[in-house]
Structure formats: C-alpha cells, structure tokens
Design a protein around this motif. Sequence first.
Motif, PDB file in Angstrom:
ATOM      1  N   SER A  92       4.662  11.911   3.997  1.00 58.31           N
ATOM      2  CA  SER A  92       3.772  12.526   4.988  1.00 58.31           C
ATOM      3  C   SER A  92       2.310  12.450   4.540  1.00 58.31           C
ATOM      4  CB  SER A  92       4.186  13.961   5.290  1.00 58.31           C
ATOM      5  OG  SER A  92       4.263  14.722   4.125  1.00 58.31           O
ATOM      6  N   GLU A  93       2.058  12.552   3.231  1.00 56.45           N
ATOM      7  CA  GLU A  93       0.689  12.394   2.733  1.00 56.45           C
ATOM      8  C   GLU A  93       0.202  10.961   2.942  1.00 56.45           C
ATOM      9  OE1 GLU A  93       0.285  15.526  -0.963  1.00 56.45           O
ATOM     10  OE2 GLU A  93       1.496  13.731  -1.272  1.00 56.45           O
ATOM     11  N   ILE A  94       1.079  10.004   2.709  1.00 55.80           N
ATOM     12  CA  ILE A  94       0.704   8.594   2.914  1.00 55.80           C
ATOM     13  C   ILE A  94       0.386   8.359   4.381  1.00 55.80           C
ATOM     14  CG2 ILE A  94       1.529   6.208   2.803  1.00 55.80           C
ATOM     15  CD1 ILE A  94       3.236   7.117   0.359  1.00 55.80           C
ATOM     16  N   GLU A 150       0.828  -1.202   0.000  1.00 57.63           N
ATOM     17  CA  GLU A 150       0.000   0.000   0.000  1.00 57.63           C
ATOM     18  C   GLU A 150       0.870   1.263   0.000  1.00 57.63           C
ATOM     19  OE1 GLU A 150      -3.692   1.736   2.594  1.00 57.63           O
ATOM     20  OE2 GLU A 150      -1.984   0.949   3.712  1.00 57.63           O
ATOM     21  N   ALA A 151       1.877   1.311   0.871  1.00 55.51           N
ATOM     22  CA  ALA A 151       2.744   2.492   0.959  1.00 55.51           C
ATOM     23  C   ALA A 151       3.486   2.724  -0.355  1.00 55.51           C
ATOM     24  CB  ALA A 151       3.733   2.330   2.114  1.00 55.51           C
ATOM     25  N   LEU A 152       4.028   1.665  -0.948  1.00 56.69           N
ATOM     26  CA  LEU A 152       4.782   1.810  -2.202  1.00 56.69           C
ATOM     27  C   LEU A 152       3.866   2.203  -3.361  1.00 56.69           C
ATOM     28  CD1 LEU A 152       7.290  -1.174  -1.911  1.00 56.69           C
ATOM     29  CD2 LEU A 152       7.769   1.265  -1.652  1.00 56.69           C
ATOM     30  N   THR A 153       2.685   1.626  -3.407  1.00 61.79           N
ATOM     31  CA  THR A 153       1.744   1.936  -4.474  1.00 61.79           C
ATOM     32  C   THR A 153       1.301   3.396  -4.398  1.00 61.79           C
ATOM     33  OG1 THR A 153       0.970  -0.352  -4.519  1.00 61.79           O
ATOM     34  CG2 THR A 153      -0.467   1.284  -5.523  1.00 61.79           C
ATOM     35  N   LEU A 154       0.993   3.863  -3.192  1.00 60.42           N
ATOM     36  CA  LEU A 154       0.594   5.263  -3.032  1.00 60.42           C
ATOM     37  C   LEU A 154       1.722   6.209  -3.437  1.00 60.42           C
ATOM     38  CD1 LEU A 154      -1.376   5.089   0.334  1.00 60.42           C
ATOM     39  CD2 LEU A 154      -2.317   5.676  -1.897  1.00 60.42           C
ATOM     40  N   ALA A 155       2.962   5.838  -3.108  1.00 63.43           N
ATOM     41  CA  ALA A 155       4.101   6.703  -3.420  1.00 63.43           C
ATOM     42  C   ALA A 155       4.414   6.702  -4.910  1.00 63.43           C
ATOM     43  CB  ALA A 155       5.332   6.262  -2.627  1.00 63.43           C
ATOM     44  N   TYR A 156       4.553   5.531  -5.506  1.00 65.26           N
ATOM     45  CA  TYR A 156       5.061   5.457  -6.876  1.00 65.26           C
ATOM     46  C   TYR A 156       3.991   5.538  -7.943  1.00 65.26           C
ATOM     47  CZ  TYR A 156       9.498   4.671  -4.730  1.00 65.26           C
ATOM     48  OH  TYR A 156      10.624   4.848  -3.981  1.00 65.26           O
ATOM     49  N   TYR A 157       2.781   5.099  -7.639  1.00 67.26           N
ATOM     50  CA  TYR A 157       1.724   5.192  -8.635  1.00 67.26           C
ATOM     51  C   TYR A 157       0.786   6.360  -8.346  1.00 67.26           C
ATOM     52  CZ  TYR A 157       3.291   0.665 -10.290  1.00 67.26           C
ATOM     53  OH  TYR A 157       4.057  -0.358 -10.796  1.00 67.26           O
ATOM     54  N   GLY A 158       0.660   6.708  -7.064  1.00 68.18           N
ATOM     55  CA  GLY A 158      -0.229   7.814  -6.707  1.00 68.18           C
ATOM     56  C   GLY A 158       0.462   9.157  -6.626  1.00 68.18           C
ATOM     57  N   GLY A 159       1.789   9.149  -6.516  1.00 66.94           N
ATOM     58  CA  GLY A 159       2.530  10.405  -6.452  1.00 66.94           C
ATOM     59  C   GLY A 159       2.487  11.083  -5.098  1.00 66.94           C
ATOM     60  N   TYR A 160       2.102  10.341  -4.052  1.00 66.49           N
ATOM     61  CA  TYR A 160       1.999  10.929  -2.720  1.00 66.49           C
ATOM     62  C   TYR A 160       3.348  10.934  -2.014  1.00 66.49           C
ATOM     63  CZ  TYR A 160      -3.052  10.577  -3.219  1.00 66.49           C
ATOM     64  OH  TYR A 160      -4.334  10.717  -3.655  1.00 66.49           O
ATOM     65  N   SER A 161       3.564  11.953  -1.175  1.00 66.11           N
ATOM     66  CA  SER A 161       4.772  12.019  -0.349  1.00 66.11           C
ATOM     67  C   SER A 161       4.581  11.105   0.862  1.00 66.11           C
ATOM     68  CB  SER A 161       5.015  13.454   0.121  1.00 66.11           C
ATOM     69  OG  SER A 161       4.004  13.841   1.040  1.00 66.11           O
TER      70      SER A 161
END
Length: 196
Positions: free
Chosen positions: A164-166, A151-162
């Motif tokens: 702190s946003e995650i 979940e953390a990696l997907t949000l970062a690399y596919y969602g573009g979230y930082s």
Amino acid sequence: MVIDNVEVDEHSDDPVDHVAELLLRIAEGDQRAFAELYDMLSGRVFGLILRVLVDRSHSEEVLQEVFLEIWQSARRFSPKKGQGRTWVLTMTHRRAVDRVRSAQASTDRDVRVGFRDLDVAFDAVSEDVELRWEGRRVVEALRQLPEIQREALTLAYYGGYSQSEIAALTGAPLGTIKTRMRDGLSRLRTTMGALA
C-alpha cells in the motif's frame, strides 16, 4: 482514512503524517510519543533489519540502537524534508548496513592477524564469495525486468515499503502494485534459473 500510519483526508491534498507528529513530540522529550512510535514501527523496523543482517540476535541489538538513535536525534527530523516513516526506515537501513560492514571488517582483521584458524577463515571467505555471487545474480536479474516491476520489487525488498505504501509512492492502484510484484517475482525466478 488511515493508510500505513498516514491519515488521508479525502477532501484535502495534505495527508497527516502521524510518525512525523510523534517524532516532533519525541524531540521535545515526550516519552509517551516514543512508546507510541515504538509500538507503531518496531515490527517494520525489525523486519527490515532482519532482512539485512539475517541473524536474529544481532537484529535485536540493532533495533535497540535504532530506537536509541531516534530518541537522541529526533530534533534533526524535519517534516519539510520528508515523511517521518521514511526518515526512520532510512536510519534503520543505514544502521543495519553499518553493522554488516563492521562485522565484515572485524572478520577481515581477525583473519589477517591469524586469530581464526584456517577452516573458519576459509568458510567465511567461501560464504562471502557465495553471497556476493548471488547478489550479483539478483542485480543482473532485476535489470532484466520491466522498469515498473523492478521499481515495485526494489521499493519492497530494499526500501522496506508495504504494497500500500508503494501504491501511494508511485500513484498506482494497490491491485496494480500486487500484480507488478507477482509478475516481477515470477520473471525473477525464471531469470535466476536461467542465470544459474
């Protein structure tokens, strides 16, 4: 306190979404709000586009298209449906993916019609196959990760979230998110090596 353009009042459950405020002002034709939004998000938007397209000049073109679309369609944004930043990043991702599809369709058309010589067509096909193969390997490796790391990696690399946003999205402390991402990337490297 401000975390990634969202002001958090420690005494209230209601965060202030500065991007949403700017989008509402842009919908009214406020050029200053547009300039503020550009200064606030253009780096993040460009980074997301560049991750999808890889090509810098195409990414710059799509960046312009995204901000033009924001200017023209800010009236469609509704703060009741989600955060302003999410709306902008979703639009950005969609535009970048559309550009990739358009470029691929153009290449396919040219190859079918015979406008490209066989060496270039072979290289394009070979590269496309390699990228798809690599993509499948990454997806397979991601599936093998524990859910919290995936979940953390997907949000970062596919969602573009930082990070702190995650942390804010998942409700987990920032340190925990950093650990999940570090451990997930380490496992991903190991798994990708085993899948090679």
